[in-house]
Design a protein around this motif. Structure first.
Motif, PDB file in Angstrom:
ATOM      1  N   TYR A 195       0.811  -1.212   0.000  1.00 43.76           N
ATOM      2  CA  TYR A 195       0.000   0.000   0.000  1.00 43.76           C
ATOM      3  C   TYR A 195       0.849   1.269   0.000  1.00 43.76           C
ATOM      4  O   TYR A 195       0.404   2.322  -0.484  1.00 43.76           O
ATOM      5  N   PHE A 196       2.082   1.189   0.497  1.00 40.77           N
ATOM      6  CA  PHE A 196       2.980   2.345   0.394  1.00 40.77           C
ATOM      7  C   PHE A 196       3.326   2.604  -1.067  1.00 40.77           C
ATOM      8  O   PHE A 196       3.241   3.746  -1.546  1.00 40.77           O
ATOM      9  N   GLU A 197       3.672   1.537  -1.779  1.00 46.56           N
ATOM     10  CA  GLU A 197       4.054   1.705  -3.187  1.00 46.56           C
ATOM     11  C   GLU A 197       2.847   2.051  -4.061  1.00 46.56           C
ATOM     12  O   GLU A 197       3.007   2.606  -5.146  1.00 46.56           O
ATOM     13  N   ALA A 198       1.637   1.718  -3.574  1.00 48.38           N
ATOM     14  CA  ALA A 198       0.419   2.098  -4.296  1.00 48.38           C
ATOM     15  C   ALA A 198       0.014   3.535  -3.998  1.00 48.38           C
ATOM     16  O   ALA A 198      -0.959   4.044  -4.564  1.00 48.38           O
ATOM     17  N   GLY A 199       0.739   4.177  -3.099  1.00 52.49           N
ATOM     18  CA  GLY A 199       0.442   5.560  -2.750  1.00 52.49           C
ATOM     19  C   GLY A 199      -0.706   5.705  -1.774  1.00 52.49           C
ATOM     20  O   GLY A 199      -1.268   6.796  -1.623  1.00 52.49           O
ATOM     21  N   LEU A 200      -1.058   4.638  -1.065  1.00 52.60           N
ATOM     22  CA  LEU A 200      -2.193   4.669  -0.150  1.00 52.60           C
ATOM     23  C   LEU A 200      -1.772   4.733   1.322  1.00 52.60           C
ATOM     24  O   LEU A 200      -2.615   4.774   2.212  1.00 52.60           O
ATOM     25  N   VAL A 201      -0.471   4.728   1.574  1.00 53.94           N
ATOM     26  CA  VAL A 201       0.064   4.937   2.927  1.00 53.94           C
ATOM     27  C   VAL A 201       1.245   5.888   2.791  1.00 53.94           C
ATOM     28  O   VAL A 201       2.138   5.661   1.970  1.00 53.94           O
ATOM     29  N   SER A 202       1.241   6.929   3.574  1.00 57.43           N
ATOM     30  CA  SER A 202       2.338   7.901   3.496  1.00 57.43           C
ATOM     31  C   SER A 202       3.630   7.292   4.017  1.00 57.43           C
ATOM     32  O   SER A 202       3.627   6.311   4.767  1.00 57.43           O
ATOM     33  N   LYS A 203       4.740   7.907   3.602  1.00 58.27           N
ATOM     34  CA  LYS A 203       6.054   7.442   4.043  1.00 58.27           C
ATOM     35  C   LYS A 203       6.164   7.469   5.555  1.00 58.27           C
ATOM     36  O   LYS A 203       6.646   6.505   6.178  1.00 58.27           O
ATOM     37  N   ASP A 204       5.699   8.550   6.178  1.00 57.39           N
ATOM     38  CA  ASP A 204       5.802   8.683   7.631  1.00 57.39           C
ATOM     39  C   ASP A 204       5.053   7.572   8.357  1.00 57.39           C
ATOM     40  O   ASP A 204       5.602   6.935   9.261  1.00 57.39           O
ATOM     41  N   LEU A 205       3.805   7.307   7.934  1.00 57.96           N
ATOM     42  CA  LEU A 205       3.022   6.279   8.622  1.00 57.96           C
ATOM     43  C   LEU A 205       3.543   4.881   8.314  1.00 57.96           C
ATOM     44  O   LEU A 205       3.529   4.002   9.181  1.00 57.96           O
ATOM     45  N   ALA A 206       4.026   4.673   7.090  1.00 58.08           N
ATOM     46  CA  ALA A 206       4.586   3.351   6.748  1.00 58.08           C
ATOM     47  C   ALA A 206       5.779   3.024   7.637  1.00 58.08           C
ATOM     48  O   ALA A 206       5.925   1.892   8.129  1.00 58.08           O
ATOM     49  N   LEU A 207       6.633   4.009   7.878  1.00 55.74           N
ATOM     50  CA  LEU A 207       7.804   3.802   8.740  1.00 55.74           C
ATOM     51  C   LEU A 207       7.371   3.558  10.189  1.00 55.74           C
ATOM     52  O   LEU A 207       7.950   2.716  10.887  1.00 55.74           O
ATOM     53  N   ARG A 208       6.343   4.279  10.626  1.00 59.19           N
ATOM     54  CA  ARG A 208       5.853   4.082  12.000  1.00 59.19           C
ATOM     55  C   ARG A 208       5.228   2.696  12.174  1.00 59.19           C
ATOM     56  O   ARG A 208       5.376   2.066  13.229  1.00 59.19           O
ATOM     57  N   ILE A 209       4.543   2.203  11.152  1.00 60.69           N
ATOM     58  CA  ILE A 209       3.975   0.848  11.219  1.00 60.69           C
ATOM     59  C   ILE A 209       5.096  -0.177  11.320  1.00 60.69           C
ATOM     60  O   ILE A 209       5.013  -1.137  12.090  1.00 60.69           O
ATOM     61  N   CYS A 210       6.161   0.026  10.551  1.00 57.95           N
ATOM     62  CA  CYS A 210       7.316  -0.881  10.638  1.00 57.95           C
ATOM     63  C   CYS A 210       7.912  -0.860  12.047  1.00 57.95           C
ATOM     64  O   CYS A 210       8.315  -1.906  12.578  1.00 57.95           O
ATOM     65  N   ASP A 211       7.974   0.319  12.647  1.00 55.96           N
ATOM     66  CA  ASP A 211       8.479   0.408  14.022  1.00 55.96           C
ATOM     67  C   ASP A 211       7.574  -0.366  14.983  1.00 55.96           C
ATOM     68  O   ASP A 211       8.060  -1.002  15.927  1.00 55.96           O
ATOM     69  N   ASP A 212       6.276  -0.316  14.743  1.00 60.35           N
ATOM     70  CA  ASP A 212       5.343  -1.095  15.576  1.00 60.35           C
ATOM     71  C   ASP A 212       5.594  -2.593  15.430  1.00 60.35           C
ATOM     72  O   ASP A 212       5.497  -3.343  16.402  1.00 60.35           O
ATOM     73  N   ILE A 213       5.906  -3.027  14.207  1.00 60.32           N
ATOM     74  CA  ILE A 213       6.211  -4.458  14.004  1.00 60.32           C
ATOM     75  C   ILE A 213       7.484  -4.820  14.753  1.00 60.32           C
ATOM     76  O   ILE A 213       7.573  -5.886  15.375  1.00 60.32           O
TER      77      ILE A 213
END
Length: 332
Positions: A195-213
């Protein structure tokens, strides 16, 4: 088949009343109609069989066991078509397992193709992102829209989050055994990248989700070392097996002193609830065989345990590097 079913009902019947009158009352039919069913002159319909099974507290599988050992009855989870459907699904899941908090020595065995659901039902961005992904998969209308996670996350009902957190809490009150493989984390990582590469999740939130993982994996590692769910006054055990031989399936088995049941997935979140004890024993034996061919990370040695979690963290870090790159390249 009907003859044996009637015989089984007679064994459960109230000896103080006429069996014919008792059946007539349960089915709301006349004396003669009940007599004909008991004496096999009229077939018992499926609806009538269900009524009788419920009244006499007989497993619905008894309707089939007497005819064929290869047929069982299962319960299906509620369909998920929208946010309300997801909340209903969570509430049904709570209903299915809430009693475990009051049962001593209750146990979960979780065959984890993906990060177990309960680890992602916390007050985190990851939890909210999982909901977004589920609904993009299951809600036809939402799948057609280009609503981003950044926008959608602002609309999540508080009742949905509260239900999710409640379901996650139940997991902390039982003894847990999980089977993971080197690929268990891959699905969650791929969902972020897709969804990041599809443009449906911003870079900032994508990185924060990874931090949650990352945080989920850190927490699982601590539980693995402690062999405990953790928390004050929590004595429930946690055992993590690394499985290299079999494909894992997201099957969840519940074991109590009163019996077993398991939940078998067949779509993204939909599952069959199986309570047929012979089938549950087959699943239990299979899971036991999986564990015997796997490595219990609490006792495998510090090197093996450290290498496993290091590899998982590296995968998440690689995903973050990919998100941070200006030009996209294939994720290997």
């Amino acid at each position: 088949m009907q003859e044996q079913f009637i015989k089984h009902l007679k064994e459960k019947a109230n000896n103080n009343t006429s069996f014919v009158e008792e059946i007539a009352g349960i089915l709301d039919v006349g004396y003669d109609a009940a007599y004909r069913r008991i004496n096999l002159k009229t077939n018992i319909s499926l609806e009538e069989g269900v009524k009788l099974a419920k009244h006499y507290k007989i497993s619905l599988n008894k309707l089939f066991e007497v005819g064929s050992s290869n047929m069982i009855v299962t319960e299906i989870s509620p369909p998920i078509n929208d946010v309300q459907g997801l909340e209903t699904w969570i509430e049904q899941s709570i209903h299915n397992i809430s009693a475990l908090k009051r049962i001593k020595n209750a146990q979960f065995i979780y065959s984890s193709k993906d990060i177990p659901l309960f680890h992602t039902l916390t007050d985190s961005l990851l939890t909210r992102y999982k909901m977004y992904v589920w609904l993009k998969d299951l809600n036809t209308e939402m799948a057609k829209t280009k609503i981003s996670f950044d926008d959608w996350v602002q609309t999540i009902p508080k009742s949905l989050l509260d239900s999710a957190f409640e379901l996650g809490e139940i997991y902390k009150h039982t003894n847990i055994t999980e089977l993971w493989s080197d690929n268990t984390v891959n699905g969650s990582i791929q969902q972020v990248l897709y969804y990041f590469e599809a443009g449906l999740v911003s870079k900032d939130l994508a990185l924060r989700i990874c931090d949650d993982i990352h945080e989920v994996i850190d927490h699982v590692e601590k539980q693995t070392i402690d062999q405990s769910i953790g928390g004050q006054n929590n004595s429930n055990s946690f055992m993590l097996y690394k499985c290299d031989l079999h494909m894992l399936t997201n099957t969840i088995m519940v074991i109590t002193p009163f019996g077993k049941m398991f939940f078998s997935p067949f779509t993204v979140l939909s599952y069959f609830k199986i309570e047929h004890q012979e089938t549950c024993e087959m699943m239990y034996e299979f899971l036991q065989k999986q564990m015997s061919n796997s490595k219990l990370l609490a006792t495998a040695g510090e090197r093996d345990r450290t290498l496993f979690f290091k590899k998982v963290h590296q995968k998440i870090s690689i995903a973050k590097e990919r998100i941070n790159m200006d030009d996209k390249m294939t994720f290997l």
